[in-house]
Design an enzyme around this catalytic site. Structure first.
Site, PDB file in Angstrom:
ATOM      1  N   ASP A   1      83.365   3.750  44.528  1.00  0.00           N
ATOM      2  CA  ASP A   1      83.432   3.989  42.907  1.00  0.00           C
ATOM      3  C   ASP A   1      82.683   5.083  42.955  1.00  0.00           C
ATOM      4  O   ASP A   1      83.540   5.909  43.285  1.00  0.00           O
ATOM      5  CB  ASP A   1      81.877   2.796  44.065  1.00  0.00           C
ATOM      6  CG  ASP A   1      80.843   3.436  44.318  1.00  0.00           C
ATOM      7  OD1 ASP A   1      81.510   4.771  45.457  1.00  0.00           O
ATOM      8  OD2 ASP A   1      79.813   3.167  44.314  1.00  0.00           O
TER       9      ASP A   1
ATOM     10  N   LYS B   1      88.855  -1.897  43.456  1.00  0.00           N
ATOM     11  CA  LYS B   1      87.266  -1.420  44.140  1.00  0.00           C
ATOM     12  C   LYS B   1      86.510  -3.040  43.473  1.00  0.00           C
ATOM     13  O   LYS B   1      86.213  -3.263  45.049  1.00  0.00           O
ATOM     14  CB  LYS B   1      86.348  -0.716  42.587  1.00  0.00           C
ATOM     15  CG  LYS B   1      84.970  -0.649  43.262  1.00  0.00           C
ATOM     16  CD  LYS B   1      84.419  -0.341  41.567  1.00  0.00           C
ATOM     17  CE  LYS B   1      82.738  -0.889  42.101  1.00  0.00           C
ATOM     18  NZ  LYS B   1      81.928   0.089  40.818  1.00  0.00           N
TER      19      LYS B   1
END
Length: 237
Positions: free
Chosen positions: A154, A135
């Site tokens: 996310d 991420k």
């Protein structure tokens, strides 16, 4: 016990995942034409640090913390040499501050010692840094260097991708893999950043505004109580 939820699948909802993903992307671009990373930063290392701090924390809170942090420690070298206790105090309000401070210091030490004080531009190198998973690496590559190496997943992207019926997985890496197969590579970060905006504004975890959602005709979960809200009611009662 609530009534059984049976999603109403319309013609548009029966189209292939790839077709729906592309149509959703087109609409998101129209809805949020100016969407960009909401973290404030002036360099790749500052973006890296801000993204590490954003874990389990809002971007708004991170942006309140980073001005003082970057004024004191503006680059990788200064962060690598920072006093850990001082670093902890500066990032305390972002939560999990001890781990975050330790990871920031360690990551910057690696950047200095192995990458000439420059944040690396390859996924495999970024993943060597403390506190950096896919991420964070995807955010840095896309927004600091314009490299779409993957899809940032996310909490918003995970929730909306599941609700939109584009993945059956809960693991972020598997969700990312699904999305990479559905979307054109140049739009991987376009998808994430705009879906994040939509998750904040419309498709919230406990109270999605389906009546105001311009994706509702493409969403199998539109106008149905999400599982998060059902669980919340059980806990509250």
């Amino acid at each position: 016990m609530g009534a059984k939820v049976i999603p109403v699948i319309g013609i548009r909802k029966r189209s292939s995942k790839k077709q729906r993903a592309i149509e959703i992307l087109v609409r998101l671009k129209r809805l949020y034409p100016d969407a960009t990373c909401s973290l404030n930063y002036a360099s790749p290392v500052q973006l890296l640090v801000a993204t590490i701090l954003s874990a389990q924390c809002t971007d708004e809170r991170v942006n309140q913390v980073t001005p003082a942090l970057f004024s004191k420690f503006p680059d990788a070298a200064s962060l690598a040499n920072a006093d850990l206790e001082e670093l902890e105090n500066l990032v305390r309000s972002t939560g999990f501050y001890r781990n975050k401070a330790k990871n920031i210091k360690s990551a910057c030490q690696t950047i200095v010692s192995e990458f000439g004080s420059q944040v690396p531009k390859r996924m495999e190198d970024l993943l060597k840094l403390s506190g950096v998973a896919r991420k964070t690496a995807n955010v840095v590559l896309a927004h600091a260097y314009g490299i779409n190496s993957g899809v940032t997943v996310d909490t918003h992207v995970k929730r909306l991708t599941q609700r939109l019926g584009l993945t059956e997985h809960s693991d972020p890496i598997r969700i990312e893999r699904d999305l990479m197969g559905l979307l054109p590579q140049p739009d991987w970060e376009n998808w994430s950043i705009r879906l994040i905006y939509h998750g904040r504004a419309i498709c919230k975890a406990r109270s999605p505004a389906c009546e105001a959602c311009e994706l509702s005709d493409l969403c199998p979960c539109a106008f149905h109580v999400p599982q998060e809200k059902v669980k919340a009611k059980i806990v509250e009662n």
